[in-house]
Design a protein around this motif. Structure first.
Motif, short mmCIF file in Angstrom:
data_model
loop_
_atom_site.label_atom_id
_atom_site.label_comp_id
_atom_site.label_asym_id
_atom_site.label_seq_id
_atom_site.Cartn_x
_atom_site.Cartn_y
_atom_site.Cartn_z
N ALA A 89 -12.61 -7.28 35.36
CA ALA A 89 -11.67 -8.16 36.06
C ALA A 89 -11.84 -9.62 35.67
CB ALA A 89 -11.82 -8.01 37.57
N ASP A 90 -10.72 -10.32 35.59
CA ASP A 90 -10.73 -11.77 35.42
C ASP A 90 -10.78 -12.46 36.78
OD1 ASP A 90 -10.21 -11.79 32.50
OD2 ASP A 90 -8.27 -10.94 33.10
N CYS A 91 -10.23 -11.79 37.77
CA CYS A 91 -10.09 -12.39 39.10
C CYS A 91 -10.39 -11.34 40.15
CB CYS A 91 -8.67 -12.93 39.26
SG CYS A 91 -8.22 -13.47 40.92
N LYS A 124 -15.24 -16.33 36.32
CA LYS A 124 -14.27 -15.51 37.04
C LYS A 124 -13.64 -16.33 38.17
CE LYS A 124 -15.34 -11.91 34.54
NZ LYS A 124 -15.68 -10.60 35.10
N LEU A 125 -12.45 -15.92 38.58
CA LEU A 125 -11.77 -16.57 39.71
C LEU A 125 -11.94 -15.71 40.96
CD1 LEU A 125 -9.92 -18.84 40.75
CD2 LEU A 125 -7.97 -17.38 40.17
N PHE A 126 -12.31 -16.35 42.05
CA PHE A 126 -12.47 -15.67 43.33
C PHE A 126 -11.36 -16.12 44.27
CE2 PHE A 126 -16.54 -15.27 41.41
CZ PHE A 126 -17.14 -14.14 41.95
N VAL A 127 -10.79 -15.15 44.99
CA VAL A 127 -9.69 -15.43 45.91
C VAL A 127 -9.93 -14.66 47.21
CG1 VAL A 127 -7.20 -15.26 46.31
CG2 VAL A 127 -8.06 -15.75 44.00
N ILE A 128 -9.69 -15.31 48.34
CA ILE A 128 -9.75 -14.64 49.64
C ILE A 128 -8.37 -14.76 50.29
CG2 ILE A 128 -10.73 -14.72 51.96
CD1 ILE A 128 -13.33 -15.71 50.71
N ILE A 129 -7.81 -13.62 50.69
CA ILE A 129 -6.49 -13.60 51.31
C ILE A 129 -6.60 -13.05 52.73
CG2 ILE A 129 -4.18 -12.58 51.29
CD1 ILE A 129 -4.20 -12.64 48.30
N PHE A 172 0.38 -15.38 44.54
CA PHE A 172 0.14 -14.79 43.23
C PHE A 172 0.50 -15.76 42.10
CE2 PHE A 172 0.44 -10.70 45.62
CZ PHE A 172 -0.85 -10.29 45.32
N HIS A 173 1.50 -16.57 42.32
CA HIS A 173 1.86 -17.58 41.33
C HIS A 173 0.69 -18.56 41.14
CE1 HIS A 173 3.76 -21.31 39.83
NE2 HIS A 173 4.57 -20.49 39.19
N GLU A 178 -4.13 -20.63 38.18
CA GLU A 178 -5.54 -20.98 38.17
C GLU A 178 -6.32 -20.17 37.13
OE1 GLU A 178 -8.90 -23.21 39.30
OE2 GLU A 178 -6.74 -23.51 39.51
N CYS A 179 -5.95 -18.90 36.96
CA CYS A 179 -6.58 -18.08 35.92
C CYS A 179 -6.35 -18.71 34.55
CB CYS A 179 -6.02 -16.67 35.95
SG CYS A 179 -6.66 -15.60 37.26
N ILE A 180 -5.12 -19.12 34.29
CA ILE A 180 -4.80 -19.73 33.01
C ILE A 180 -5.55 -21.05 32.84
CG2 ILE A 180 -2.95 -20.75 31.62
CD1 ILE A 180 -2.96 -17.66 31.80
N ARG A 181 -5.62 -21.84 33.91
CA ARG A 181 -6.33 -23.12 33.85
C ARG A 181 -7.80 -22.91 33.50
NH1 ARG A 181 -9.61 -26.47 36.21
NH2 ARG A 181 -10.19 -24.98 37.83
N LYS A 182 -8.39 -21.81 33.98
CA LYS A 182 -9.79 -21.51 33.70
C LYS A 182 -9.99 -20.81 32.35
CE LYS A 182 -12.39 -19.92 37.05
NZ LYS A 182 -13.40 -21.00 37.30
N GLY A 183 -8.89 -20.56 31.64
CA GLY A 183 -9.00 -19.92 30.33
C GLY A 183 -9.28 -18.42 30.41
#
Length: 217
Positions: A89-91, A124-129, A172-173, A178-183
C-alpha cells in the motif's frame, strides 16, 4: 477485437490504498459511494481483500491517477490474507464509526499493526476517517483532532457519510493529491499484477455477520 472487449482508460500513476478498521464502520460503503454506487443497508462484511478502482483527473496537477482500493476483511481469521497487502500500500485509510466510541479507541491498534507489518512506512500516507457523520456523533471532533495531532504518523483526518455521500468525494480527492505530493504510487508503465482479489481458503464461521446490520465492513 470482439465487441465485448473492455479497454481500461489510460492513466499516468496508480495509487494503492489499503482500508482498515472494525466491522460495520463503512469501509466498503465509502468505496461504493466514491464509485457512485447505491448505498446498501445490509452490505455483507468483506472477506479477504476486495479490490476496486477508479480513474480520476487531478485538475490542479494535470495528472490522471488510478486509485486502487484494497478493502480488507476485518475479522481476525482473515489477517493472514490482509498482511500481504500492508507493504504494497501507498496509503493506509483507517475508518471508524462516529457513533461507536470503541471503534475510535481501536484506531491506535490499527496504526500499531501498520507499523508492525508495513515495512518502511516513512513515506506512506496515513489517513483516519470518521464515518457516518449524518448520524449523531459520540466522539467529539476536538478529541479526534487531538489524537491526530499527537499521533506519530500525523494522519490526515476526514469526516464523511457513506450513506449520503457527504464529503466522500472531497476526502478521496485530497487523499490522491497528498499521495502525489509525497511522490507515492507507480508509473502506469511499471504497474505490476501482484494485487488481486483473494479470499481465505476457509472461514470457520461462514454464516457470521454483523449483529447490528449497518453497512458491512
Amino acid at each position: 477485437m470482439g465487441e465485448n472487449t473492455f479497454t481500461e482508460p489510460s492513466f499516468e500513476t496508480e495509487l494503492s490504498i489499503l482500508f482498515l478498521g472494525e466491522t460495520t464502520c463503512g469501509k466498503s460503503s465509502l468505496i461504493r459511494a466514491f464509485l457512485g454506487e447505491n448505498f446498501l443497508f445490509k452490505l455483507p462484511p468483506s472477506v479477504g481483500v476486495d479490490t476496486r478502482d477508479r480513474i480520476m483527473k487531478l485538475e490542479e496537477d494535470s495528472l490522471v491517477v488510478k486509485m486502487r482500493f484494497l478493502d480488507a476483511g476485518c475479522r481476525a481469521t482473515f489477517q493472514t490474507v490482509v498482511n500481504s497487502y500492508y507493504r504494497e500500500a501507498d496509503c493506509y485509510v483507517i475508518v471508524f464509526d462516529l457513533q461507536k466510541r470503541d471503534t475510535f479507541e481501536k484506531v491506535q491498534n490499527w496504526l500499531d499493526s501498520i507499523v508492525d507489518k508495513g515495512g518502511d512506512i516513512s513515506r506512506k500516507l496515513f489517513v483516519i476517517i470518521g464515518n457516518k457523520m449524518d448520524l449523531e456523533s459520540r466522539v467529539p471532533l476536538s478529541e479526534i483532532e487531538k489524537f491526530c495531532d499527537d499521533c506519530a504518523q500525523k494522519p490526515l483526518m476526514f469526516l464523511t457519510s457513506c450513506k449520503s455521500g457527504e464529503k466522500v468525494e472531497d476526502a478521496f480527492h485530497d487523499i490522491a493529491k497528498e499521495c502525489i505530493r509525497k511522490g507515492l504510487g507507480r508509473d502506469a508503465n511499471n504497474v505490476g499484477k501482484s494485487t488481486k482479489e483473494i479470499s481465505p481458503e476457509s472461514d470457520p464461521n461462514p454464516n457470521s455477520s454483523s449483529s447490528d446490520g449497518g453497512c458491512g465492513c
